[in-house]
Each structure stands twice: as C-alpha cells, then as structure tokens.
Design a protein around this motif. Structure first.
Motif, PDB file in Angstrom:
ATOM      1  N   UNK A 121      10.949  -5.425  -9.145  1.00 33.90           N
ATOM      2  CA  UNK A 121       9.542  -5.553  -9.564  1.00 33.90           C
ATOM      3  C   UNK A 121       9.030  -4.210 -10.083  1.00 33.90           C
ATOM      4  N   UNK A 122       9.329  -3.152  -9.360  1.00 36.91           N
ATOM      5  CA  UNK A 122       8.951  -1.790  -9.741  1.00 36.91           C
ATOM      6  C   UNK A 122       9.574  -1.427 -11.087  1.00 36.91           C
ATOM      7  N   UNK A 123      10.878  -1.657 -11.219  1.00 32.35           N
ATOM      8  CA  UNK A 123      11.569  -1.316 -12.461  1.00 32.35           C
ATOM      9  C   UNK A 123      11.031  -2.106 -13.652  1.00 32.35           C
ATOM     10  N   UNK A 124      10.701  -3.382 -13.421  1.00 36.51           N
ATOM     11  CA  UNK A 124      10.131  -4.181 -14.508  1.00 36.51           C
ATOM     12  C   UNK A 124       8.770  -3.642 -14.924  1.00 36.51           C
ATOM     13  N   UNK A 125       7.987  -3.188 -13.969  1.00 40.80           N
ATOM     14  CA  UNK A 125       6.657  -2.664 -14.259  1.00 40.80           C
ATOM     15  C   UNK A 125       6.714  -1.367 -15.082  1.00 40.80           C
ATOM     16  N   UNK A 126       7.736  -0.560 -14.884  1.00 41.08           N
ATOM     17  CA  UNK A 126       7.835   0.705 -15.628  1.00 41.08           C
ATOM     18  C   UNK A 126       8.665   0.559 -16.899  1.00 41.08           C
ATOM     19  N   UNK A 127       9.030  -0.684 -17.246  1.00 39.30           N
ATOM     20  CA  UNK A 127       9.640  -0.937 -18.545  1.00 39.30           C
ATOM     21  C   UNK A 127      11.146  -0.858 -18.612  1.00 39.30           C
ATOM     22  N   UNK A 128      11.856  -0.884 -17.476  1.00 38.96           N
ATOM     23  CA  UNK A 128      13.323  -0.888 -17.499  1.00 38.96           C
ATOM     24  C   UNK A 128      13.805  -2.243 -18.011  1.00 38.96           C
ATOM     25  N   UNK A 129      14.835  -2.250 -18.876  1.00 40.11           N
ATOM     26  CA  UNK A 129      15.331  -3.488 -19.486  1.00 40.11           C
ATOM     27  C   UNK A 129      15.884  -4.453 -18.445  1.00 40.11           C
ATOM     28  N   UNK A 130      15.778  -5.764 -18.749  1.00 39.06           N
ATOM     29  CA  UNK A 130      16.260  -6.795 -17.813  1.00 39.06           C
ATOM     30  C   UNK A 130      17.753  -6.658 -17.535  1.00 39.06           C
ATOM     31  N   UNK A 131      18.539  -6.317 -18.559  1.00 41.72           N
ATOM     32  CA  UNK A 131      19.984  -6.188 -18.347  1.00 41.72           C
ATOM     33  C   UNK A 131      20.294  -5.067 -17.372  1.00 41.72           C
ATOM     34  N   UNK A 132      19.543  -3.968 -17.439  1.00 42.28           N
ATOM     35  CA  UNK A 132      19.721  -2.860 -16.492  1.00 42.28           C
ATOM     36  C   UNK A 132      19.292  -3.273 -15.093  1.00 42.28           C
ATOM     37  N   UNK A 133      18.180  -3.993 -15.003  1.00 41.39           N
ATOM     38  CA  UNK A 133      17.697  -4.462 -13.702  1.00 41.39           C
ATOM     39  C   UNK A 133      18.730  -5.370 -13.048  1.00 41.39           C
ATOM     40  N   UNK A 134      19.341  -6.246 -13.850  1.00 41.96           N
ATOM     41  CA  UNK A 134      20.348  -7.161 -13.309  1.00 41.96           C
ATOM     42  C   UNK A 134      21.499  -6.430 -12.660  1.00 41.96           C
ATOM     43  N   UNK A 156      11.957   7.081   2.604  1.00 46.23           N
ATOM     44  CA  UNK A 156      10.891   7.977   2.137  1.00 46.23           C
ATOM     45  C   UNK A 156      11.307   8.663   0.833  1.00 46.23           C
ATOM     46  N   UNK A 157      12.546   9.149   0.774  1.00 46.11           N
ATOM     47  CA  UNK A 157      13.021   9.843  -0.423  1.00 46.11           C
ATOM     48  C   UNK A 157      13.174   8.885  -1.602  1.00 46.11           C
ATOM     49  N   UNK A 158      13.581   7.646  -1.351  1.00 51.05           N
ATOM     50  CA  UNK A 158      13.692   6.657  -2.414  1.00 51.05           C
ATOM     51  C   UNK A 158      12.325   6.393  -3.035  1.00 51.05           C
ATOM     52  N   UNK A 159      11.310   6.223  -2.199  1.00 48.66           N
ATOM     53  CA  UNK A 159       9.978   5.980  -2.719  1.00 48.66           C
ATOM     54  C   UNK A 159       9.446   7.155  -3.521  1.00 48.66           C
ATOM     55  N   UNK A 160       9.827   8.380  -3.113  1.00 46.44           N
ATOM     56  CA  UNK A 160       9.354   9.575  -3.809  1.00 46.44           C
ATOM     57  C   UNK A 160      10.063   9.799  -5.139  1.00 46.44           C
ATOM     58  N   UNK A 205      -4.001  -3.638  -5.749  1.00 44.81           N
ATOM     59  CA  UNK A 205      -4.049  -3.665  -4.294  1.00 44.81           C
ATOM     60  C   UNK A 205      -4.722  -2.409  -3.779  1.00 44.81           C
ATOM     61  N   UNK A 206      -4.046  -1.693  -2.853  1.00 45.19           N
ATOM     62  CA  UNK A 206      -4.609  -0.455  -2.311  1.00 45.19           C
ATOM     63  C   UNK A 206      -4.361   0.751  -3.203  1.00 45.19           C
ATOM     64  N   UNK A 207      -3.442   0.602  -4.174  1.00 46.57           N
ATOM     65  CA  UNK A 207      -3.187   1.655  -5.171  1.00 46.57           C
ATOM     66  C   UNK A 207      -2.769   2.980  -4.523  1.00 46.57           C
ATOM     67  N   UNK A 208      -1.885   2.903  -3.533  1.00 46.62           N
ATOM     68  CA  UNK A 208      -1.398   4.107  -2.870  1.00 46.62           C
ATOM     69  C   UNK A 208      -0.220   4.739  -3.594  1.00 46.62           C
ATOM     70  N   UNK A 209       0.342   4.016  -4.562  1.00 49.03           N
ATOM     71  CA  UNK A 209       1.524   4.516  -5.264  1.00 49.03           C
ATOM     72  C   UNK A 209       2.796   4.109  -4.552  1.00 49.03           C
ATOM     73  N   UNK A 210       3.908   4.139  -5.300  1.00 50.11           N
ATOM     74  CA  UNK A 210       5.169   3.660  -4.753  1.00 50.11           C
ATOM     75  C   UNK A 210       5.709   4.563  -3.654  1.00 50.11           C
ATOM     76  N   UNK A 211       5.488   5.879  -3.760  1.00 46.53           N
ATOM     77  CA  UNK A 211       6.039   6.798  -2.767  1.00 46.53           C
ATOM     78  C   UNK A 211       5.472   6.509  -1.377  1.00 46.53           C
ATOM     79  N   UNK A 212       4.147   6.432  -1.257  1.00 45.76           N
ATOM     80  CA  UNK A 212       3.539   6.183   0.041  1.00 45.76           C
ATOM     81  C   UNK A 212       3.791   4.752   0.503  1.00 45.76           C
ATOM     82  N   UNK A 213       3.833   3.807  -0.445  1.00 46.65           N
ATOM     83  CA  UNK A 213       4.096   2.413  -0.084  1.00 46.65           C
ATOM     84  C   UNK A 213       5.476   2.265   0.549  1.00 46.65           C
ATOM     85  N   UNK A 214       6.485   2.880  -0.059  1.00 48.67           N
ATOM     86  CA  UNK A 214       7.835   2.833   0.514  1.00 48.67           C
ATOM     87  C   UNK A 214       7.883   3.570   1.850  1.00 48.67           C
ATOM     88  N   UNK A 215       7.188   4.711   1.935  1.00 46.16           N
ATOM     89  CA  UNK A 215       7.200   5.469   3.173  1.00 46.16           C
ATOM     90  C   UNK A 215       6.596   4.707   4.335  1.00 46.16           C
TER      91      UNK A 215
END
Length: 446
Positions: A47-60, A110-114, A186-196
């Motif tokens: 979902x994250x990768x699709x939102x930032x424009x990564x191609x579907x073939x790469x996501x797969x 935590x590092x993945x989200x950052x 939503x809460x708009x905390x960003x992906x880093x804090x959301x993953x953390x």
C-alpha cells in the motif's frame, strides 16, 4: 475411511467453551505478535509503495523480500537446541528465544519505517529483509511454544484463537491501524512513527509467555560440550527430518502444503494496489476494514474449530479450500464494478470469513503433523513450504495483473487454487491426511 473429528459431533456450546480457557486465550495473544510483521511487509508495505508511485511489477516482486519465511527450517534446529546465556536459565528454552528475538524485531521495524523507499529503495529493502528474518525466527519460537502449551483437546481451539490473534495483528492492526496512523486522511503521523508504534505489538506475545510459563513438552536441551559433533548434529538436524520423511506420503504432503494457498496468496499481494487503482480513498479503505473486516475475522476464526469438529480434518480442508477459492470471485466482481463501496464490503467480508475458517483448519493440520519431540523444526519445515507458495509462486502476481487486468487476474487466482484441491483429494483418498497426523501425535506420546 474414518476421519478426525467424525466419531462424535459435539453441540455448538461444547465447541465454543474451550475458547475461554487460559491456554487458548494465551495463544490468541501470541497470534497478535506473530501476525503483524508479515502484513507490514506484504499488505501495508505494498500500500505504501503504491502510494509513492512504485510500479505494480516491482511491488509484485517485493514479496520476495519475505524469503526468510521460506527458509526458516534451516535454522529452526538451532533454536530447538542452543541455549541463550542467562535467559534460558531464567525463562526456559522457548521463552528465552522469544524475548531475545522480539527485542531485535522491535528495533528492525523502527528502522524499516524510518527508511524512505522513494529515495533509497536499497536501504528500505535491507531493513525489510532484516524484519523478515527476525519475524520468521519469532514464528519458529511462537509456533513451537503454541503447540507445546496446548493439550490435544485444546489444539483446534488454541489454533483458532491463535489465528484470530494473528488476523487481529495482521489485518486490523498492521493492515488498518498502521495505515490510519500514517495517512494524511488519518492521524497523519507519517510512515516512520506509524511503523514504530506498530512494533509494540510484540508485547502481547511476551505477556502471554510470562503468564502461561514453560510448555509441558518443552525440551530445554543443554549442549553437552563433551558430546561428539556427529552425535549433536544427528540429534539436532538429522532426526527431525528423518522422522518426518519416514512417514507414508510425506513428499505428497509437502507438495500439498506448497500449493494449497497459492491462489489466495496471489490475491493478497495485489489487493491493496487494486484498491488504489479503483480510486478508493484511505478513509474508505480503513472504514470498511475496521468494521466489516474485523467482524469477518472474528466470525470466520470462531467457526474454524467447530467446522473442524463437525466435518473432520479431510473434509474440513477440502470445503474450506473451496470456500477460499470461490471468495476470490467476489473481488473479480468488485473489479468489474469499479469504485463500489458495497461490493468492496461484500468482498472483504467474504474473504475474511472464508480465510478465517481456512487458516484455522490448515494450521491445525500442520500443528498435528508436528511431532512434539521436534516441534520447532518440523513445524518450521511445513510452514516454510507454505511460505514458498505465498512468496515465490505468487511473486508474478503483479505481472499477471498488468497483463490480464484486474478482472482477469482474480479469475486466474481462482483457477490457480484448483491443483491444491486435486492433490488434497488424492491424499485424502489414500489415507495420508489422517494417518500422518495420527503418527505424529502417537510418536510424541511414545
């Protein structure tokens, strides 16, 4: 041919009551900790990768980052045998490894989200692999511990409760709450804090382990420094595999485990990218999953153990496989209708109920195949084969979606499920479905 669970058909109250016992409830808490990391890697990450424009073939092909789930049987024997300094003496073999791995997993998430996939996809992939390796290792420990704390009469209910916890951790927390925390809608905390924040889901499993204590069949085997290497190697690595492959139909069983859920896995990988393509907002997606999806999870998983008790293992596997296969067609209807919230709700509810039943039956089957003398290694072997189907056989899903379109893709996922059902029918007719489970349980009690 007699089948497990068909000698008696208990009433509905008798099939529900064990859910409220201590050990099945602890299995639910373990499931929450086990379930959330994989969804962060497969569902939420796509979902994250699709939102930032990564191609579907790469996501797969990003699903390949979860390769450690397919290889965990390689280091599972070491977790069965190697004692951790201090921790094993305090908590025992299983719980020592659980607490140690969970601390490392917390940091990796935590590092993945950052990491920023749009700017540095390589660093993002590194932390995804680290999270995957540690999560797979956590699964080795939790799966073995879950099987060892559940007596035979609570195995199906404990497995169902564990799957409910798994789905709460994956579909609800990692799949909905994490998106809500990160999303501007939503809460708009960003992906880093959301993953953390999501990383704190390791806590329920740790609390359950402290509550229940060591498993009844835990083998906290100290490594004898005076033992010869060959003897240690045979006991640790050779014997678990030797015992499993000595069973009739062992190779066919592994092939069945490999392909049984490929169609379902292909759909899981590409569901979120399709939701984005159809124009659903984050708020719509969150609302439907939070309400419809949650109740679908609860209903489907709660029906798992009664379903197994009423039908028996062989029939339950076949019927639940058919239900999961046909549920993919609801997404084909959704794809044909486009942005249709009603059909999204219908598809999500159908998928969650059928998957809740199917996963409970399937994991109970795998648990029953695991000899309690070699729990971690044998269950890791079986679940690794299942993960191969989810990871590599489903990796071309993105290409299939691009070539066939969304309607054609979902029809393909339905067709892909047929070989697994045909192989199950062959195993069932030859008696391997029941015989292998009975041999594992008998060998454990010998």
């Amino acid at each position: 041919m007699a089948d497990i669970g068909q000698v008696e058909r208990p009433g509905i109250l008798a099939t529900i009551a064990p859910y409220f016992r201590k050990r099945p409830f602890a299995a639910l808490l373990l499931g929450i900790s086990s379930g959330f990391p994989l969804t962060l890697l497969l569902g939420t990450m796509t979902f994250w990768l699709a939102r930032v424009g990564i191609e579907k073939s790469t996501i797969g092909f990003a699903v390949g980052l979860t390769t450690p789930y397919t290889l965990k049987f390689l280091w599972a024997p070491l977790i069965d045998r190697i004692r951790l300094p201090i921790l094993t003496g305090w908590f025992g073999q299983r719980r020592a490894w659980l607490f140690f791995v969970q601390a490392l997993l917390f940091g990796a998430i935590w590092m993945l989200g950052a990491s920023d996939p749009a700017r540095n996809l390589g660093l993002f992939a590194f932390w995804a692999i680290m999270t995957s390796f540690l999560s797979a290792t956590q699964d080795i420990v939790i799966d073995a511990y879950r099987i060892e704390i559940l007596p035979d009469e609570e195995l199906a209910h404990g497995t169902a409760a564990n799957q409910l916890g798994y789905r709460i951790g994956s579909a609800l927390i990692a799949g909905v709450v994490t998106v809500a925390l990160a999303s501007p809608q939503g809460l708009n905390l960003g992906w880093a804090l959301a993953y953390g924040l999501t990383a704190f889901c390791v806590i329920p499993g740790a609390l359950a382990a402290l509550w229940v204590g060591p498993g009844a069949h835990e083998r906290a085997v100290a490594v004898d420094p005076e033992a010869r290497g060959g003897s240690w190697l045979e006991t640790t690595i050779v014997n678990p595999f030797r015992e499993f492959f000595s069973r009739r139909g062992a190779v066919l069983i592994l092939l069945f485990v490999l392909i049984y859920k490929v169609g379902d896995a292909m759909g899981q990988v590409m569901l979120n990218p399709m939701i984005v393509d159809l124009g659903f907002t984050d708020a719509e997606f969150i609302a439907i999953n939070k309400v419809v999806g949650l109740w679908g999870i609860i209903v489907g998983t709660a029906l798992g153990a009664p379903f197994l008790a009423w039908l028996g293992m062989g029939r339950a596997l076949f019927v639940s496989g058919m239900l999961m296969m046909l549920s993919n067609l609801t997404f084909a209807v959704l794809a044909s209708r486009g942005h249709d919230s009603t059909w999204l709700a219908i598809a999500v509810m159908t998928e969650q109920v059928t998957s809740g039943i199917g996963l409970t039956v399937f994991v109970t089957y795998l648990s029953g195949l695991s000899n309690l003398a070699f729990t971690a290694t044998q269950f890791a072997l079986l679940s690794s084969f299942a993960a191969v189907g989810r990871t590599w056989l489903s990796a071309p899903a993105g290409i299939a979606a691009e070539q066939l379109g969304w309607v054609g893709f979902w029809i393909l996922t339905t067709v892909v499920a047929l070989p697994g059902l045909l192989l199950l029918w062959l195993l069932w007719r030859r008696g391997f479905v029941v015989e292998s489970v009975r041999r594992a349980r008998a060998g454990a009690s010998a």
